[in-house]
Design a protein around this motif. Structure first.
Motif, mmCIF file in Angstrom:
data_model
loop_
_atom_site.group_PDB
_atom_site.id
_atom_site.type_symbol
_atom_site.label_atom_id
_atom_site.label_comp_id
_atom_site.label_asym_id
_atom_site.label_seq_id
_atom_site.Cartn_x
_atom_site.Cartn_y
_atom_site.Cartn_z
ATOM 1 N N THR A 162 9.780 -1.600 -2.799
ATOM 2 C CA THR A 162 9.546 -0.777 -1.609
ATOM 3 C C THR A 162 8.128 -0.231 -1.635
ATOM 4 O OG1 THR A 162 11.871 -0.115 -1.539
ATOM 5 C CG2 THR A 162 10.319 1.217 -0.288
ATOM 6 N N LYS A 163 7.406 -0.395 -0.524
ATOM 7 C CA LYS A 163 6.044 0.131 -0.420
ATOM 8 C C LYS A 163 6.110 1.602 -0.049
ATOM 9 C CE LYS A 163 1.562 0.318 0.017
ATOM 10 N NZ LYS A 163 1.559 1.773 0.252
ATOM 11 N N LEU A 164 5.481 2.451 -0.869
ATOM 12 C CA LEU A 164 5.406 3.882 -0.639
ATOM 13 C C LEU A 164 4.012 4.253 -0.141
ATOM 14 C CD1 LEU A 164 7.133 5.005 -3.971
ATOM 15 C CD2 LEU A 164 8.224 4.516 -1.768
ATOM 16 N N GLY A 165 3.850 5.405 0.448
ATOM 17 C CA GLY A 165 2.533 5.838 0.917
ATOM 18 C C GLY A 165 2.160 5.191 2.232
ATOM 19 N N GLN A 166 1.076 5.664 2.820
ATOM 20 C CA GLN A 166 0.701 5.262 4.176
ATOM 21 C C GLN A 166 -0.211 4.041 4.230
ATOM 22 O OE1 GLN A 166 -0.925 8.726 6.137
ATOM 23 N NE2 GLN A 166 1.005 9.862 6.028
ATOM 24 N N THR A 167 -0.859 3.697 3.137
ATOM 25 C CA THR A 167 -1.791 2.578 3.161
ATOM 26 C C THR A 167 -1.038 1.253 3.073
ATOM 27 O OG1 THR A 167 -2.046 2.633 0.760
ATOM 28 C CG2 THR A 167 -3.586 3.947 2.059
ATOM 29 N N ASN A 270 5.393 -14.752 -3.562
ATOM 30 C CA ASN A 270 4.119 -14.376 -2.941
ATOM 31 C C ASN A 270 4.419 -13.606 -1.660
ATOM 32 O OD1 ASN A 270 2.670 -15.805 -4.952
ATOM 33 N ND2 ASN A 270 3.016 -17.711 -3.847
ATOM 34 N N VAL A 271 4.569 -12.299 -1.799
ATOM 35 C CA VAL A 271 5.063 -11.452 -0.712
ATOM 36 C C VAL A 271 4.021 -11.269 0.380
ATOM 37 C CG1 VAL A 271 6.108 -9.231 -0.143
ATOM 38 C CG2 VAL A 271 6.555 -10.279 -2.381
ATOM 39 N N GLY A 272 2.748 -11.129 0.011
ATOM 40 C CA GLY A 272 1.687 -10.928 1.001
ATOM 41 C C GLY A 272 1.394 -9.456 1.217
ATOM 42 N N SER A 273 1.231 -9.049 2.462
ATOM 43 C CA SER A 273 0.909 -7.649 2.790
ATOM 44 C C SER A 273 2.182 -6.841 3.002
ATOM 45 C CB SER A 273 0.044 -7.583 4.049
ATOM 46 O OG SER A 273 -1.207 -8.197 3.833
ATOM 47 N N MET A 274 2.137 -5.562 2.564
ATOM 48 C CA MET A 274 3.264 -4.649 2.755
ATOM 49 C C MET A 274 2.740 -3.301 3.226
ATOM 50 S SD MET A 274 5.745 -5.505 -0.529
ATOM 51 C CE MET A 274 7.101 -4.492 0.110
ATOM 52 N N GLY A 275 3.197 -2.871 4.378
ATOM 53 C CA GLY A 275 2.839 -1.557 4.900
ATOM 54 C C GLY A 275 3.837 -0.503 4.465
#
Length: 289
Positions: A162-167, A270-275
């Motif tokens: 899970t991506k945390l934070g705003q970046t 290879n997940v790539g970008s995560m917002g």
């Protein structure tokens, strides 16, 4: 000695030949190193390691039933024994775990070595354990649900990132990494760290010993992909030259066919970008013959 590779083995130093088919050469102290593997506990028993490194290598939980599987508090498989007396993971070193790459950073815990992850919360009951860790920069949470199936002789690991934070994080890669040492340790182990290794293009990486490779039985163990969500995420299976590879995109040593030697294995996503709030889940499985 240009064809030899020195590697640290907990309290001992051992030497692994790189030439295919070479026998394992050990410095005096290998026996003590193998004896220092995580101690057996009663099935279903939990314990607590002391310190970061020991929480990746010491026994936190022993799954009930067969195969006998030992787990660390950080979610590393420290032993995988089956049939009784034959151990197939990380003989000499405790070598199984996970690698996370993002932006220009690498966080990993492959048992014997780790970096970039904080403390864990862990709980186990019956045939299922849950381990959660957050990267030290607070950008990712990794939740592992690790369950054992006695009938299938398998351990399934669900890794939810899970991506945390705003970046937004770019170039996100998640891997499961293992040092397969088939039949090398255990009470009937050969102390021979050389096996045959192979990999399909995407689905599995595996290691095996032929029937007459050692004085005792020969076995096989596989790391295979089961599922990923989202389903469009690319994935690959590889045999890694380094047994404890912590890079983001290791070379596949078995890209052109089986290889004989002392290698590692991985499933790579290879997940790539995560917002912010993005979630990826990859499910892999260890399966023995």
């Amino acid at each position: 000695m240009s064809n030899l590779q020195l590697e640290s083995c907990r309290s001992t130093i051992y030497i692994r030949p790189l030439a295919a088919g070479s026998a394992m050469l050990c410095a005096a102290g290998l026996a003590a190193g193998l004896a220092a593997l995580p101690a057996a506990a009663a099935p279903g028993e939990q314990g607590m390691g002391a310190g970061v490194r020991s929480e990746s290598t010491d026994t936190y939980y022993v799954y009930p039933g067969r195969p006998r599987v030992w787990l660390s508090r950080h979610g590393n498989l420290t032993r995988f024994e089956g049939p009784a007396g034959y151990d197939h993971i990380g003989g000499g070193t405790v070598g199984e775990g996970y690698v996370l790459c993002y932006n220009s950073r690498i966080a990993y815990d492959v048992g014997y070595t780790e970096s970039g992850f904080g403390t864990s919360t862990a709980s186990c009951s019956g045939s299922t354990c849950t381990v959660t860790r957050t990267t030290t920069d607070g950008l990712f949470r990794l939740r592992q649900v690790i369950s054992k199936d006695t009938v299938q002789r398998a351990v399934t690991i669900e890794m939810t990132l899970t991506k945390l934070g705003q970046t937004t994080a770019s170039n996100v890669t998640l891997r499961r990494q293992v040092d397969f040492d088939v039949d090398a340790s255990g009470s009937l182990g050969s102390n021979n760290f050389t096996s045959w290794f192979g990999a399909t293009e995407r689905e599995s990486a595996f290691a095996w010993n032929p029937a007459n490779y050692t004085a005792n039985e020969g076995h096989m163990i596989m790391l295979r992909h089961l599922e990923r969500v989202p389903s469009y995420v690319p994935y690959t299976a590889k045999v890694t030259f380094s047994i404890l590879d912590t890079s983001c995109n290791p070379t596949n040593a078995a890209a052109y066919g089986p290889v004989e030697g002392d290698y590692g294995a991985t499933i790579q996503y290879n997940v790539g970008s995560m917002g912010q709030g993005a979630v990826f889940t990859g499910r892999v499985q260890y399966l023995r013959n």
